[in-house]
Motif scaffolding. Structure first.
Motif, PDB file in Angstrom:
ATOM      1  N   ALA A 654      -0.803  -5.092  -0.262  1.00  0.00           N
ATOM      2  CA  ALA A 654      -1.957  -4.705  -0.851  1.00  0.00           C
ATOM      3  C   ALA A 654      -3.325  -4.226  -0.341  1.00  0.00           C
ATOM      4  O   ALA A 654      -3.258  -3.856   0.607  1.00  0.00           O
ATOM      5  CB  ALA A 654      -2.620  -7.058  -0.550  1.00  0.00           C
ATOM      6  N   THR A 655      -3.715  -3.514  -1.463  1.00  0.00           N
ATOM      7  CA  THR A 655      -5.016  -2.934  -1.126  1.00  0.00           C
ATOM      8  C   THR A 655      -7.104  -3.281  -1.233  1.00  0.00           C
ATOM      9  O   THR A 655      -8.207  -3.244  -1.068  1.00  0.00           O
ATOM     10  CB  THR A 655      -5.507  -1.674  -2.261  1.00  0.00           C
ATOM     11  N   LYS A 656      -6.594  -4.392  -2.125  1.00  0.00           N
ATOM     12  CA  LYS A 656      -7.853  -5.551  -2.817  1.00  0.00           C
ATOM     13  C   LYS A 656      -8.542  -6.190  -1.541  1.00  0.00           C
ATOM     14  O   LYS A 656      -7.559  -6.439  -1.282  1.00  0.00           O
ATOM     15  CB  LYS A 656      -7.887  -6.119  -3.732  1.00  0.00           C
ATOM     16  N   PRO A 657      -9.779  -5.774  -0.982  1.00  0.00           N
ATOM     17  CA  PRO A 657     -10.072  -6.733   0.000  1.00  0.00           C
ATOM     18  C   PRO A 657      -9.438  -8.069  -0.130  1.00  0.00           C
ATOM     19  O   PRO A 657     -10.064  -8.835   0.616  1.00  0.00           O
ATOM     20  CB  PRO A 657     -11.734  -6.726  -0.144  1.00  0.00           C
ATOM     21  N   VAL A 658     -10.300  -8.957  -1.252  1.00  0.00           N
ATOM     22  CA  VAL A 658      -9.903 -10.405  -1.659  1.00  0.00           C
ATOM     23  C   VAL A 658      -8.481 -10.525  -1.325  1.00  0.00           C
ATOM     24  O   VAL A 658      -7.569 -11.538  -0.690  1.00  0.00           O
ATOM     25  CB  VAL A 658     -10.344 -10.848  -2.859  1.00  0.00           C
ATOM     26  N   ASN A 659      -7.382  -9.646  -2.024  1.00  0.00           N
ATOM     27  CA  ASN A 659      -6.534  -9.876  -1.228  1.00  0.00           C
ATOM     28  C   ASN A 659      -5.566  -9.627   0.113  1.00  0.00           C
ATOM     29  O   ASN A 659      -4.776 -10.925  -0.055  1.00  0.00           O
ATOM     30  CB  ASN A 659      -4.947  -8.910  -2.097  1.00  0.00           C
ATOM     31  N   ARG A 660      -6.419  -9.004   0.643  1.00  0.00           N
ATOM     32  CA  ARG A 660      -5.982  -8.588   1.896  1.00  0.00           C
ATOM     33  C   ARG A 660      -6.134  -9.636   2.534  1.00  0.00           C
ATOM     34  O   ARG A 660      -5.888 -10.420   3.102  1.00  0.00           O
ATOM     35  CB  ARG A 660      -6.798  -7.409   2.717  1.00  0.00           C
ATOM     36  N   TRP A 661      -7.885 -10.175   2.119  1.00  0.00           N
ATOM     37  CA  TRP A 661      -8.231 -11.422   2.715  1.00  0.00           C
ATOM     38  C   TRP A 661      -7.304 -12.653   2.794  1.00  0.00           C
ATOM     39  O   TRP A 661      -7.241 -13.067   3.667  1.00  0.00           O
ATOM     40  CB  TRP A 661      -9.905 -11.764   2.013  1.00  0.00           C
TER      41      TRP A 661
END
Length: 914
Positions: A654-661
């Motif tokens: 994952a690269t997107k912050p929301v997905n990493r979160w």
């Protein structure tokens, strides 16, 4: 993927999946090389039906077994039912009575056949009901305590313990149930306070002898001096006077010092045969209670039994098996004369004393209470009654028969529990057995260190018959079979088998190992004994748990399990204990019909807080049904956006912050959940998965990704939802299994899936970024709600200091707000919010009528504070708190807390407007 129905309906789902799991052997999948994990279910009575306590107990066990199964272990949950000697015989006899029939119309063998017939036809009710709860037990190995292999084990234990001197026959005082006509244990006696009487009688001294009776006050001053020719005693059970063996006084009681060692007369029965008994000293009498003198009836009172045993006082049994006054034995005149000789010191033996029937002819055959009336009337007629006082007294009732227990001196079989308790006590002290919560350890030690001989014989026909035979002289031969007993006795010696059966708890004490094949060294026994955990209500700690410890250590040399978890009781909503008489019993099957098994199970877990009692709350159960609906709707949202099941156990890239979160949130939730499992904190387990599934994933993650669902997000959302299903499965197995299958084609059912292994770390930068966005949205949404700001009004936040958060798509879409430029001073008509320690102002002049809103809030604050003040007055009024119904006081306290909170919220909203 298979399309989900718009509405979550548990009933059809539950029936479908349970049948599938059981038919396919998924409760015990083949895992020969896997680490074992074993729980044995406290075997419910074969007569039983599912009550709310069973629902709690079995839910907690199922959570643990499903968790360990998901972790890849060879998880065995042993299931079975107990033959329940007393309860089952009662049920069958009641059925016979309904048909104008009775047990004694049959031979023992024919009656036992009828019980087996009943068992085959009606004995499986509770096992069917456990299935409705979702219990994933190994039904292929269902056990019954009267199965042939189990019965063999029971007989072997009795014979072995007898040969080791740990089982013996003795004449002791027991709790006799006159309705069931059997001995029962102390644990099966319920003490209730009832209205009764205390009678005070004169026991005349022998030959009219007198003495000077002196009473003093606390300072030693004489308050009464008189010549007496009697000693005064008080009793609540006059009918037992006929069996008195002595009158006891305290050795320091100077009032009776002149007559200690003398004889007094029991003032009842034919005058020419009145019995004489000695006046003795013992530490038991309390000089400050009543007259300070107590009658000693060792065969019919537990305390008196102790005094009689210590002082070698003869004990005379007065009653038969139905608590009527005896009609057998020697004629009264002959028995009374011999008893007087014994009282004067004549030699005797226990067998002779037992044969003496000291009930006068006119009382023989009377019920104990009718005899009481006659005894009181006869004593009163002679002028030997001093007084009678009304008194609340504690009466012992049998928990099955429901009648007053009669303490009775009988011959019974006993286990030397004191010896067997030593190793379990040591095991708990050393920490080899961990009792959770530890607060129960003190209770455990107190009982075990003061344990009494365990009476294991019962006067029933249904049960494991005691393997003992007697010859004509009463000599006993204990053996597995009659042939072995005959070999012991010798050829030609006529033998008769003991009529009694064993206490049900004797056989169930073998449950952890006899269910696995013991005494045979089976592979199952080697792998699954000792068990790993016992989950039990605290109310059977001594009935069952402690006895399993004793038998386990004695017979196998090992503790039956390393950990014992004791949960509390489920009480009515007002905190009262549930009972049929109170009409507050809750039917768990009714709750399952209304809300589904998953909702009830989650309620049980969420409310179970290490041994504290649970208050039943239908609204909470309904709330967890809504939780199921929330998960269901989340699955439908994912499906609508092309998101199905994941094909990976590890977290996707994952690269997107929301997905990493969200990946990090799964990792943290998993950690909290596993910690709660390790500590057996069911409330902590439920809280961890509930907060993540509802709050983090459904309320925030799905909202944050709306409108921006690319392939990466699809993969992460699918994976995160799979993790929810797996983590939630032990608590809500039906809905999670249904959704697991509906989200895409799977190679295996969820019940045997793999426990999460994210193989990922928490991304602190992503966590900070998303949590800031969530905090901003939350504050603006709260501001809108508090100040009635319409959704049509767009808001702007102005940072009041450096380092403030940035705006973004989530703030725009989810709060209809923008981030403005930094300003130094908030303009008039602004509200202020604080997010993660940073202050922002929100101009409101164009959004609402500020004066009108201030006026509305001021009125609301005034109304809330007025109600709080009124409730303060009620709760500070002792008359209300002490005299009102508990539920009314509880409601007033709850209303006070709620209105106080509301007043604080409204004041804060008013302060925002300045």
């Amino acid at each position: 993927m298979s399309e989900l129905a718009k509405t979550f309906e548990p009933k059809a789902i539950e029936a479908k999946w349970y049948q599938h799991w059981e038919d396919n052997g998924l409760f015990r999948p083949e895992r020969p090389g896997a680490e074992s994990y074993t729980i044995v279910n406290p075997p419910p009575n074969v007569t039983g039906s599912l009550h709310i306590g069973h629902a709690l107990d079995n839910t907690l066990q199922d959570i643990m077994i499903r968790y360990e199964r998901l972790r890849g272990k060879d998880a065995l949950w042993v299931v079975g039912v107990d033959h329940a000697g007393i309860a089952t015989q009662m049920v069958v006899e009641r059925q016979m009575e309904a048909n104008q029939d009775k047990r004694t119309n049959y031979s023992r063998e024919d009656f036992v056949k009828k019980v087996w017939e009943w068992k085959e036809e009606s004995g499986g009710t509770i096992t069917r009901q456990l299935r409705r709860l979702g219990c994933s037990m190994d039904w292929s190995r269902e056990q019954f305590t009267m199965d042939p292999h189990f019965s063999e084990a029971v007989l072997k234990v009795f014979v072995d313990l007898y040969n080791e001197g740990l089982i013996y026959r003795d004449k002791r005082l027991v709790n006799w149930d006159p309705k069931l006509k059997t001995a029962i244990s102390d644990l099966e006696v319920e003490n209730e306070e009832v209205a009764g009487h205390m009678w005070h009688f004169k026991y005349p001294l022998q030959d009219g002898e007198t003495y000077t009776y002196v009473e003093r006050d606390e300072d030693g001053n004489v308050t009464l001096t008189e010549e007496r020719d009697y000693i005064s005693i008080a009793t609540t059970r006059p009918e037992t006077m006929l069996g008195d063996g002595a009158v006891a006084v305290h050795p320091d009681d100077e009032r009776y010092a002149p007559i200690v060692g003398k004889l007094c007369e029991i003032p009842v029965g034919p005058k020419e045969h009145r019995r004489l008994i000695p006046i003795i000293t013992d530490d038991y009498p309390d000089p400050g209670f009543g007259s300070g003198a107590v009658k000693i009836t060792g065969a019919h009172d537990e305390n008196d039994y102790g005094v009689a045993s210590r002082n070698n006082i003869p004990m005379y049994r007065l009653m038969d098996e139905v608590a009527a006054m005896r009609t057998d034995g020697a004629p009264y005149a002959e028995a009374a004369a011999r008893a007087v000789e014994i009282a004067k010191g004549a030699e005797t033996n226990a067998k002779e004393v037992d044969s003496l029937n000291l009930v006068p002819d006119e009382y023989r055959g009377l019920d104990r209470y009718e005899a009481r009336k006659r005894v009181v009337a006869d004593i009163d007629a002679e002028g030997n009654m001093i007084m009678v006082e009304d008194k609340m007294i504690m009466q012992p009732f049998g928990d099955r028969g429901g009648v007053v227990i009669e303490p009775m001196l009988t011959d019974q079989w006993y286990v030397n529990a004191e010896e067997l308790a030593k190793k379990p006590i040591e095991a708990v002290k050393k920490g080899d057995i961990d009792i959770v919560p530890k607060t129960w350890e003190k209770t455990f030690f107190n009982w075990m260190e003061n344990i009494q001989p365990w009476c294991v014989s019962r006067q029933l026909w249904w049960g494991h018959r005691i393997p003992a035979w007697y010859d004509a002289d009463g000599k006993v031969y204990v053996a597995m079979t009659e042939e072995e007993a005959q070999a012991q006795a010798g050829e030609g010696v006529a033998l008769k088998r003991d009529e009694d059966v064993l206490d049900t708890w004797f056989s169930s004490a073998l449950w952890p190992f006899a269910t696995l094949g013991w005494p045979e060294e089976t592979e199952l026994l080697k792998k699954h004994y000792p068990n790993d955990l016992l989950v039990s209500g605290f109310d059977i700690l001594f009935f069952w748990d402690a006895r399993m410890m004793m038998m386990g250590r004695q017979l196998t040399g090992e503790n039956p399990w390393p950990k014992l978890y004791l949960h509390g009781l489920v009480r009515a909503a007002d905190g009262q204990k549930m009972s049929k008489s109170k009409g507050n019993v809750v039917d768990p099957l009714g709750l399952i019909d209304q809300y589904g098994a998953d909702a009830l199970r989650f309620f049980m877990a969420a409310m179970e807080s290490q041994g504290r009692d649970i208050k039943m709350d239908d609204k909470r159960v309904e709330g967890y049904r809504n939780f199921g609906t929330k998960i269901w709707n989340a699955a439908r949202f994912l499906q609508a956006n092309g998101i199905g099941g994941s094909d990976t156990i590890s977290a996707p890239a994952a690269t997107k912050p929301v997905n990493r979160w969200i990946i990090g949130e799964v990792v943290e939730t998993l950690g909290r959940l596993e910690k709660a499992f390790d500590e057996i904190r069911f409330d902590g387990m439920a809280d961890a998965i509930y907060r993540f599934a509802w709050g983090t994933f459904c309320d925030w993650y799905l909202e944050l990704i709306k409108g921006d669902i690319d392939d990466e997000t699809k993969a992460v959302a699918a994976w995160a939802f799979d993790q929810i299903l797996v983590m939630l499965h032990p608590f809500m197995p039906f809905i999670t299994e249904e959704l697991w299958g509906a989200m895409g084609k799977r190679d295996y059912e969820l019940i045997v899936a793999k426990w999460p292994e994210p193989r990922a770390e928490v991304d602190m930068a992503a966590k900070a970024e998303v949590e800031t966005a969530i905090a901003l949205v939350s504050e603006i949404r709260a501001l809108r709600a508090e100040l009635n700001i319409p959704w049509s009004s767009r808001l702007t936040l102005h940072p009041l200091e450096d380092g403030a958060a940035k705006g973004g798509a989530s703030l725009d879409r989810m709060a209809k707000a923008d981030m403005g430029e930094k300003i130094d001073t908030a303009p008039a008509g602004s509200a202020q919010v604080v997010v993660q320690g940073k202050s922002y102002c929100v101009p409101l002049a164009d959004a609402i009528d500020l004066d009108a809103e201030r006026g509305r809030l001021a009125k609301a604050v005034e109304a809330a504070e007025k109600e709080v003040k009124s409730l303060d007055g009620r709760l500070n009024n002792p008359n209300f708190v002490e005299r009102a119904k508990p539920e009314a006081v509880e409601k007033a306290r709850a209303d006070h807390a709620s209105r106080s909170q509301e007043a604080s919220r409204l004041r804060a909203a008013l302060e925002r407007l300045g």
